[in-house]
Design a protein around this motif. Structure first.
Motif, PDB file in Angstrom:
ATOM      1  N   THR A   1     -55.284   9.153  -8.095  1.00 15.99           N
ATOM      2  CA  THR A   1     -56.487   9.170  -8.927  1.00 15.99           C
ATOM      3  C   THR A   1     -56.644   7.787  -9.548  1.00 15.99           C
ATOM      4  O   THR A   1     -55.688   7.001  -9.582  1.00 15.99           O
ATOM      5  N   PRO A   2     -57.819   7.460 -10.046  1.00 12.38           N
ATOM      6  CA  PRO A   2     -57.982   6.160 -10.700  1.00 12.38           C
ATOM      7  C   PRO A   2     -57.025   5.957 -11.878  1.00 12.38           C
ATOM      8  O   PRO A   2     -56.536   4.848 -12.104  1.00 12.38           O
ATOM      9  N   GLU A   3     -56.714   7.027 -12.599  1.00  9.96           N
ATOM     10  CA  GLU A   3     -55.788   6.929 -13.723  1.00  9.96           C
ATOM     11  C   GLU A   3     -54.369   6.615 -13.243  1.00  9.96           C
ATOM     12  O   GLU A   3     -53.665   5.807 -13.841  1.00  9.96           O
ATOM     13  N   GLU A   4     -53.924   7.285 -12.169  1.00 10.07           N
ATOM     14  CA  GLU A   4     -52.594   7.020 -11.619  1.00 10.07           C
ATOM     15  C   GLU A   4     -52.496   5.596 -11.093  1.00 10.07           C
ATOM     16  O   GLU A   4     -51.487   4.913 -11.288  1.00 10.07           O
ATOM     17  N   LEU A   5     -53.520   5.143 -10.428  1.00 13.26           N
ATOM     18  CA  LEU A   5     -53.541   3.789  -9.896  1.00 13.26           C
ATOM     19  C   LEU A   5     -53.519   2.764 -11.030  1.00 13.26           C
ATOM     20  O   LEU A   5     -52.819   1.751 -10.953  1.00 13.26           O
TER      21      LEU A   5
ATOM     22  N   ALA B   1     -50.562  -1.210 -14.169  1.00 15.90           N
ATOM     23  CA  ALA B   1     -50.126  -1.706 -15.477  1.00 15.90           C
ATOM     24  C   ALA B   1     -48.629  -1.987 -15.485  1.00 15.90           C
ATOM     25  O   ALA B   1     -48.181  -2.998 -16.036  1.00 15.90           O
ATOM     26  N   VAL B   2     -47.854  -1.121 -14.853  1.00 19.77           N
ATOM     27  CA  VAL B   2     -46.401  -1.324 -14.794  1.00 19.77           C
ATOM     28  C   VAL B   2     -46.084  -2.559 -13.965  1.00 19.77           C
ATOM     29  O   VAL B   2     -45.262  -3.396 -14.359  1.00 19.77           O
TER      30      VAL B   2
ATOM     31  N   ARG C   1     -47.991  -5.149 -13.316  1.00 20.47           N
ATOM     32  CA  ARG C   1     -48.439  -6.363 -14.004  1.00 20.47           C
ATOM     33  C   ARG C   1     -47.536  -6.700 -15.191  1.00 20.47           C
ATOM     34  O   ARG C   1     -47.274  -7.877 -15.461  1.00 20.47           O
ATOM     35  N   ALA C   2     -47.032  -5.687 -15.902  1.00 20.31           N
ATOM     36  CA  ALA C   2     -46.132  -5.939 -17.028  1.00 20.31           C
ATOM     37  C   ALA C   2     -44.822  -6.541 -16.541  1.00 20.31           C
ATOM     38  O   ALA C   2     -44.290  -7.478 -17.151  1.00 20.31           O
ATOM     39  N   ARG C   3     -44.285  -6.015 -15.451  1.00 17.91           N
ATOM     40  CA  ARG C   3     -43.042  -6.566 -14.889  1.00 17.91           C
ATOM     41  C   ARG C   3     -43.255  -7.990 -14.400  1.00 17.91           C
ATOM     42  O   ARG C   3     -42.400  -8.849 -14.560  1.00 17.91           O
ATOM     43  N   ALA C   4     -44.417  -8.262 -13.792  1.00 10.69           N
ATOM     44  CA  ALA C   4     -44.714  -9.609 -13.316  1.00 10.69           C
ATOM     45  C   ALA C   4     -44.861 -10.574 -14.493  1.00 10.69           C
ATOM     46  O   ALA C   4     -44.432 -11.731 -14.415  1.00 10.69           O
ATOM     47  N   ALA C   5     -45.442 -10.111 -15.602  1.00 12.73           N
ATOM     48  CA  ALA C   5     -45.601 -10.969 -16.776  1.00 12.73           C
ATOM     49  C   ALA C   5     -44.248 -11.320 -17.390  1.00 12.73           C
ATOM     50  O   ALA C   5     -44.024 -12.454 -17.805  1.00 12.73           O
ATOM     51  N   VAL C   6     -43.331 -10.349 -17.432  1.00 11.93           N
ATOM     52  CA  VAL C   6     -41.994 -10.618 -17.965  1.00 11.93           C
ATOM     53  C   VAL C   6     -41.268 -11.606 -17.065  1.00 11.93           C
ATOM     54  O   VAL C   6     -40.624 -12.541 -17.538  1.00 11.93           O
ATOM     55  N   ALA C   7     -41.374 -11.428 -15.754  1.00  9.84           N
ATOM     56  CA  ALA C   7     -40.709 -12.335 -14.821  1.00  9.84           C
ATOM     57  C   ALA C   7     -41.289 -13.740 -14.913  1.00  9.84           C
ATOM     58  O   ALA C   7     -40.557 -14.726 -14.802  1.00  9.84           O
ATOM     59  N   ALA C   8     -42.588 -13.865 -15.128  1.00  8.39           N
ATOM     60  CA  ALA C   8     -43.215 -15.183 -15.228  1.00  8.39           C
ATOM     61  C   ALA C   8     -42.865 -15.878 -16.538  1.00  8.39           C
ATOM     62  O   ALA C   8     -42.857 -17.104 -16.597  1.00  8.39           O
ATOM     63  N   ALA C   9     -42.566 -15.116 -17.583  1.00  6.15           N
ATOM     64  CA  ALA C   9     -42.262 -15.703 -18.883  1.00  6.15           C
ATOM     65  C   ALA C   9     -40.831 -16.212 -18.978  1.00  6.15           C
ATOM     66  O   ALA C   9     -40.513 -16.985 -19.889  1.00  6.15           O
ATOM     67  N   LEU C  10     -39.972 -15.815 -18.069  1.00  9.07           N
ATOM     68  CA  LEU C  10     -38.576 -16.252 -18.108  1.00  9.07           C
ATOM     69  C   LEU C  10     -38.465 -17.707 -17.670  1.00  9.07           C
ATOM     70  O   LEU C  10     -39.193 -18.150 -16.783  1.00  9.07           O
ATOM     71  N   PRO C  11     -37.531 -18.457 -18.268  1.00  7.70           N
ATOM     72  CA  PRO C  11     -37.317 -19.821 -17.797  1.00  7.70           C
ATOM     73  C   PRO C  11     -36.723 -19.802 -16.387  1.00  7.70           C
ATOM     74  O   PRO C  11     -36.094 -18.829 -15.980  1.00  7.70           O
TER      75      PRO C  11
END
Length: 69
Positions: free
Chosen positions: A11-15, A20-21, A23-33
């Motif tokens: 469903t659109p909500e599941e997608l 969101a998960v 993108r959040a993991r990618a943001a944490v990985a990008a913020a690491l030195p």
């Protein structure tokens, strides 16, 4: 970033939740030195295994080797 649904019909909500998960993991990985490790998952953390109390050897230690659920 491209995400492709290979199986199922979310469903659109599941997608949105899955995206969101990711993108959040990618943001944490990008913020690491560079060269730094990210946060460990609970399942891969060796401290989780080391914190368990193992049975001590003794005459009745065989009775403590089975942990019923």
């Amino acid at each position: 970033m491209t995400i492709k649904v290979v199986r199922g019909n979310p469903t659109p909500e599941e997608l949105a939740a899955a995206l969101a998960v990711v993108r959040a993991r990618a943001a944490v990985a990008a913020a690491l030195p560079p060269g730094a490790q990210g946060p460990r998952d609970a399942w891969s953390d060796p401290a989780r295994i080391a914190s368990a109390h193992l049975p001590m050897p003794g005459p009745a230690s065989w009775t403590r080797t089975y942990w019923p659920s």
